[in-house]
Design a protein around this motif. Structure first.
Motif, PDB file in Angstrom:
ATOM      1  N   LYS A  51      30.338  54.956  41.694  1.00  0.00           N
ATOM      2  CA  LYS A  51      31.046  53.904  40.971  1.00  0.00           C
ATOM      3  C   LYS A  51      32.394  53.592  41.618  1.00  0.00           C
ATOM      4  O   LYS A  51      32.792  52.420  41.705  1.00  0.00           O
ATOM      5  N   HIS A  52      33.081  54.624  42.082  1.00  0.00           N
ATOM      6  CA  HIS A  52      34.395  54.378  42.682  1.00  0.00           C
ATOM      7  C   HIS A  52      34.280  53.814  44.094  1.00  0.00           C
ATOM      8  O   HIS A  52      35.179  53.084  44.540  1.00  0.00           O
ATOM      9  N   LEU A  53      33.183  54.098  44.786  1.00  0.00           N
ATOM     10  CA  LEU A  53      32.941  53.414  46.059  1.00  0.00           C
ATOM     11  C   LEU A  53      32.769  51.919  45.812  1.00  0.00           C
ATOM     12  O   LEU A  53      33.335  51.082  46.532  1.00  0.00           O
ATOM     13  N   ALA A  54      31.974  51.576  44.810  1.00  0.00           N
ATOM     14  CA  ALA A  54      31.767  50.167  44.479  1.00  0.00           C
ATOM     15  C   ALA A  54      33.078  49.502  44.077  1.00  0.00           C
ATOM     16  O   ALA A  54      33.350  48.345  44.456  1.00  0.00           O
ATOM     17  N   TYR A  55      33.897  50.230  43.322  1.00  0.00           N
ATOM     18  CA  TYR A  55      35.188  49.681  42.900  1.00  0.00           C
ATOM     19  C   TYR A  55      36.075  49.385  44.106  1.00  0.00           C
ATOM     20  O   TYR A  55      36.811  48.386  44.123  1.00  0.00           O
ATOM     21  N   SER A  56      36.008  50.218  45.136  1.00  0.00           N
ATOM     22  CA  SER A  56      36.795  49.991  46.345  1.00  0.00           C
ATOM     23  C   SER A  56      36.461  48.636  46.961  1.00  0.00           C
ATOM     24  O   SER A  56      37.355  47.880  47.362  1.00  0.00           O
ATOM     25  N   PHE A  57      35.173  48.312  47.024  1.00  0.00           N
ATOM     26  CA  PHE A  57      34.774  47.029  47.608  1.00  0.00           C
ATOM     27  C   PHE A  57      35.171  45.860  46.719  1.00  0.00           C
ATOM     28  O   PHE A  57      35.546  44.791  47.207  1.00  0.00           O
ATOM     29  N   GLN A  58      35.122  46.056  45.419  1.00  0.00           N
ATOM     30  CA  GLN A  58      35.574  45.007  44.508  1.00  0.00           C
ATOM     31  C   GLN A  58      37.086  44.800  44.638  1.00  0.00           C
ATOM     32  O   GLN A  58      37.566  43.660  44.728  1.00  0.00           O
ATOM     33  N   TYR A  59      37.820  45.890  44.663  1.00  0.00           N
ATOM     34  CA  TYR A  59      39.282  45.829  44.697  1.00  0.00           C
ATOM     35  C   TYR A  59      39.780  45.154  45.976  1.00  0.00           C
ATOM     36  O   TYR A  59      40.642  44.268  45.939  1.00  0.00           O
ATOM     37  N   HIS A  60      39.222  45.566  47.105  1.00  0.00           N
ATOM     38  CA  HIS A  60      39.751  45.090  48.385  1.00  0.00           C
ATOM     39  C   HIS A  60      39.169  43.760  48.837  1.00  0.00           C
ATOM     40  O   HIS A  60      39.722  43.128  49.745  1.00  0.00           O
ATOM     41  N   SER A  61      38.074  43.321  48.216  1.00  0.00           N
ATOM     42  CA  SER A  61      37.536  41.999  48.550  1.00  0.00           C
ATOM     43  C   SER A  61      37.941  40.954  47.520  1.00  0.00           C
ATOM     44  O   SER A  61      37.833  39.755  47.764  1.00  0.00           O
ATOM     45  N   GLY A  62      38.381  41.410  46.365  1.00  0.00           N
ATOM     46  CA  GLY A  62      38.838  40.495  45.324  1.00  0.00           C
ATOM     47  C   GLY A  62      37.746  39.934  44.440  1.00  0.00           C
ATOM     48  O   GLY A  62      38.014  39.080  43.596  1.00  0.00           O
ATOM     49  N   SER A  63      36.507  40.387  44.625  1.00  0.00           N
ATOM     50  CA  SER A  63      35.434  39.902  43.774  1.00  0.00           C
ATOM     51  C   SER A  63      34.259  40.881  43.819  1.00  0.00           C
ATOM     52  O   SER A  63      34.254  41.837  44.597  1.00  0.00           O
ATOM     53  N   HIS A  64      33.262  40.620  42.981  1.00  0.00           N
ATOM     54  CA  HIS A  64      32.051  41.441  42.959  1.00  0.00           C
ATOM     55  C   HIS A  64      31.042  40.997  44.030  1.00  0.00           C
ATOM     56  O   HIS A  64      30.037  41.669  44.235  1.00  0.00           O
ATOM     57  N   ARG A  65      31.301  39.880  44.697  1.00  0.00           N
ATOM     58  CA  ARG A  65      30.297  39.285  45.581  1.00  0.00           C
ATOM     59  C   ARG A  65      29.926  40.208  46.741  1.00  0.00           C
ATOM     60  O   ARG A  65      28.753  40.369  47.068  1.00  0.00           O
ATOM     61  N   CYS A  66      30.928  40.809  47.379  1.00  0.00           N
ATOM     62  CA  CYS A  66      30.645  41.675  48.526  1.00  0.00           C
ATOM     63  C   CYS A  66      29.786  42.865  48.107  1.00  0.00           C
ATOM     64  O   CYS A  66      28.761  43.163  48.734  1.00  0.00           O
ATOM     65  N   GLY A  67      30.185  43.521  47.033  1.00  0.00           N
ATOM     66  CA  GLY A  67      29.421  44.671  46.552  1.00  0.00           C
ATOM     67  C   GLY A  67      28.019  44.290  46.134  1.00  0.00           C
ATOM     68  O   GLY A  67      27.055  45.027  46.376  1.00  0.00           O
ATOM     69  N   SER A  68      27.876  43.125  45.503  1.00  0.00           N
ATOM     70  CA  SER A  68      26.568  42.656  45.073  1.00  0.00           C
ATOM     71  C   SER A  68      25.648  42.415  46.275  1.00  0.00           C
ATOM     72  O   SER A  68      24.459  42.760  46.253  1.00  0.00           O
ATOM     73  N   THR A  69      26.206  41.853  47.339  1.00  0.00           N
ATOM     74  CA  THR A  69      25.418  41.621  48.557  1.00  0.00           C
ATOM     75  C   THR A  69      24.998  42.933  49.188  1.00  0.00           C
ATOM     76  O   THR A  69      23.852  43.088  49.637  1.00  0.00           O
TER      77      THR A  69
END
Length: 379
Positions: A51-69
């Protein structure tokens, strides 16, 4: 006082609670204390990592899109790993060397999945705030965005582009070197792998995933049987049985009993799930997402005073959290003189030292010999 980061942070915690008469305080940075096979709530603790790995991608990309991809790409990868045709497609897409030898079975395909997840997701999130590797998460997301937006790639193709970006050496005959034998332990770190095999410490690949929507990986399990198989392959069949030390299994209770530890974590670090986010129910000083104010501010003074104790009461526990930070942000050597480090991080580092100093002063009445000059006067 003892200070350590990552596995060293675990050792710092152990030294404090196993030898409280010697070590008055500890600073445990990014210490994955509860990531030990055999500890209570192992599955839930492992899920926090993802969960915190996913949060890192959300935090640093500014959206859920990168993590979702990324999640879509890994779902596709795991599905292809199930068939011979799918594994051949993966081999072609990722330019795998000698695919007929290394991607023969589903087990090989799963090992490939784990290696890619570790490299693309876990690796980037872990080093994101470490100088010379700053911004790996944003870079990864930018590569994915460009691959999909400008090159019309699928999510899985975008992951292959990320993999090639970091691994391709540019030579005409380059191919991706892959060894499916080990994915739970690392042959290049044999001494630590031995501890994983016999004492329950872990690599990130040993943390099972539930595949929840809050993560960027599909669900997968990790069994002690498979760990044992890989351990015997790396070492030998006479390897001692897996037996975590009692203090490692009971570390949470020992932390609560003896205290005196300052836990520091980046909240975008997967390993924070094994310390700060495993101990929130025993926070006695405060849960610190500290503002950018100085240590002399009333807020900091009041929080620190909560650590006062009597001779019959053990020192308490403090938490200092770095928003958006990755692994060992506060103790990584290069960060001490990093001009790009946020001022707020410097304040947090000072706060952690302030807490540790208070814990040491609290322990002084019980440890008078440790505060005496051990050398005779030379006057």
């Amino acid at each position: 006082m003892v200070i350590g980061g990552s596995y060293g942070g675990m050792l710092a915690s152990y030294h404090r609670v196993v030898k409280p008469d010697i070590f008055a305080a500890a600073i445990a940075s990014s210490a994955p204390n509860n990531y030990v096979i055999g500890t209570p709530d192992w599955a839930q603790t492992s899920e926090r990592y993802h969960k915190h790995l996913a949060y890192s991608f959300q935090y640093h990309s500014g959206s859920h899109r990168c993590g979702s991809t990324i999640r879509q790409g890994f779902d596709q990868m795991l599905e292809l790993a199930r068939t011979a045709e799918g594994r051949q497609e993966l081999a072609n897409l990722f330019s795998v060397c000698k695919p007929d030898e290394v991607l023969e079975t589903y087990a090989d395909g799963f090992s490939f999945y784990m290696q890619q997840y570790d490299g693309i997701v876990a690796g980037a999130a872990q080093v994101n705030n470490q100088p010379k590797l700053l911004g790996q998460v944003s870079l990864t997301c930018n590569i994915i965005h460009d691959a999909i937006t400008n090159n019309a790639q699928t999510a899985l193709e975008a992951l292959s582009t990320v993999s090639a970006y970091f691994d391709n050496n540019g030579s005409a005959d380059w191919c991706y070197e892959f060894d499916p034998t080990y994915y739970l332990i690392d042959r290049d770190l044999a001494s630590y792998s031995y501890q994983c095999c016999t004492q329950g410490t872990v690599y990130s690949s040993e943390l099972a995933a539930m595949g929840s929507p809050a993560t960027v990986t599909a669900a997968y399990g990790v069994t002690e049987v498979e760990l044992r198989r890989q351990c015997e392959a790396m070492f030998d069949k006479d390897l001692p049985d897996l037996q975590p030390p009692k203090f490692a299994v009971g570390i949470k209770q020992l932390v609560e009993k003896y205290g005196g530890i300052v836990f520091t974590n980046g909240d975008a670090d997967g390993w924070s799930g094994g310390s700060y986010y495993s101990y929130k129910d025993i926070v006695r000083v405060s849960q610190h997402f500290v503002n950018n104010s100085s240590l002399s501010s009333p807020k900091h003074s009041q929080a620190a005073q909560h650590g006062s104790t009597t001779a019959s009461q053990p020192p308490l526990v403090a938490f200092v959290v770095y928003p958006g930070a990755g692994h060992c942000t506060d103790t990584h050597t290069f960060n001490w003189d990093n001009p790009m480090e946020p001022l707020a991080y410097k304040h947090r580092r000072a706060l952690a030292m302030d807490y540790a100093a208070r814990f040491m002063r609290q322990s002084r009445p019980q440890m008078p010999a440790l505060f005496e000059d051990p050398l005779p006067s030379r006057r």
